[in-house]
Write an enzyme that holds these catalytic residues in place. Sequence first.
Site, PDB file in Angstrom:
ATOM      1  N   CYS A  79       6.255  -8.913   7.074  1.00 20.15           N
ATOM      2  CA  CYS A  79       6.588  -9.472   5.891  1.00 20.15           C
ATOM      3  C   CYS A  79       7.446  -9.006   5.207  1.00 20.15           C
ATOM      4  CB  CYS A  79       5.330  -8.439   4.246  1.00 20.15           C
ATOM      5  SG  CYS A  79       4.999  -9.386   3.078  1.00 20.15           S
TER       6      CYS A  79
ATOM      7  N   CYS B  97     -15.147   4.266   0.359  1.00 22.46           N
ATOM      8  CA  CYS B  97     -14.174   3.291  -0.292  1.00 22.46           C
ATOM      9  C   CYS B  97     -12.806   4.449   0.537  1.00 22.46           C
ATOM     10  CB  CYS B  97     -13.707   2.743  -1.130  1.00 22.46           C
ATOM     11  SG  CYS B  97     -14.299   3.112  -2.859  1.00 22.46           S
TER      12      CYS B  97
END
Length: 453
Positions: A74, A411
């Site tokens: 990216c 998480c």
Amino acid sequence: METISKNAINHGNVVDLTHEGHGVIKIDRYPIFVPNALIGEEIEYKIIKVKKNFAIGKLLQVVKPSEHRVEPPCKYYWKCGGCQLQHMTYEAQLAMKQSQVINLFHRKAQFTDTTIHKTVGMDNPWHYRNKSQLPIGTDKNGQAVMGYYRQRSHDIIDMDSCLIQDGIHQDIMNHVKQWIKEYHISIYNERTKSGLLRHLVIRTGYYTDEMMVIFVTNGKHFRDASILVEKLKQTFPNITSIKQNINNSHSNVIMGQQSITLYGKDKIVDQLSDTTFKISDQSFYQINSSQTEKLYQKAIEYAQLTGEETVLDTYCGIGTIGLYMAPVAKHVYGVEVVPSAIKDAQQNATLNGFENTTFVCGKAEEVIIKWKQQGIRPDVVMVDPPRKGCDETFLQTLLKLNPKRIVYISCNPSTQQRDAQILDTQYELKEITPVDMFPQTTHVETVALFERK
Ligand code: SAH
């Protein structure tokens, strides 16, 4: 000679990685954290901050690169706060996430008998996000910018692509940005708290072609809504829902409480395995659908259901896990604090024809006490809290309910480890499987199986 003083330039070997993916160098056991350095590398670095127990270094040069170093694909990677691990092979990312869980459970806590499996990864760890939340702002010339925040800041990087979003999201983002410029649509200013458009939120169904676009506005009056709606409909005929969400708050919370449907349906539909889900704009829904299936499969495997069990799905969101389990359970009780999510859960139960589910809105720590008073005796309890983990009263009640098995999805493995120590009095932590829900980032998701001792 290596020195620990500000601005010193040293050479060193990276011996470890932190949970943030920073390389660790040690001088006489004193750690220096160097972002972007990889384990096994020999590097040249400059010390930029010295603290009592650690220092921070800046990578100047990789003298001997790791075999796991790759060129980040990216173009925004080095500035953007979205991804942290693109300079690492995917294989190394998965290994790092497993090591982090091993560190937490085997080294920092006494769960040395717990099996910690390899991280379950993706075949193609890109373009996985089914939801994008893009802040809108202006640059110093007053031109519209949209993208993600710079690392540790609220400056928006103006982007035309993002490699972890669903591909269609970037097309929508680029078009909307163009229309904002063309029609001089008012943009919110975080500093002065004035102006209108705050965020563009896009959600896509993974197994359906449904697509929802949400304009988050500062205030209800949205003069140019019809222009944007018409343009979106013409350019992206697949869009099934366009909404406005009103957020007048001065905080960093992205969405406000009130939403208006500007076009199409008010919810988006997705499918996981054989179960269909309707999702409101404000309800939590896992952002990586193909990995969610693997996560839930693992959770089902750990639950070992035969069709005879009473199951609690705590922190249930729109009921995804409970509904996934309903066909193989006697009864599923779900609890969730967000009202729109619990409404979604109830509707989703009906939509899928389940009659053996009950979903209750409230705090898990309070509702679980009521369930206990009502005489509900679960065989299996699913736990899936937000990052801060479970409330202690919740865990104490869970111990009193004494189910055969607890399957805990997290998480944030560090709060999961803290909670596991409370459950440890009565439960054996048998195994943990990390599942990579967020490739290219340092986030780790785990599913853990606890069995009654
Ligand atoms: N199990 C769901 C959602 C997990 S995310 C899924 O897999 O999709 C965690 C959920 O916990 C969120 O929906 C959040 O709104 C909810 N939540 C946060 N605090 C809570 C509390 N104290 N009691 C009940 N639910 C809570």
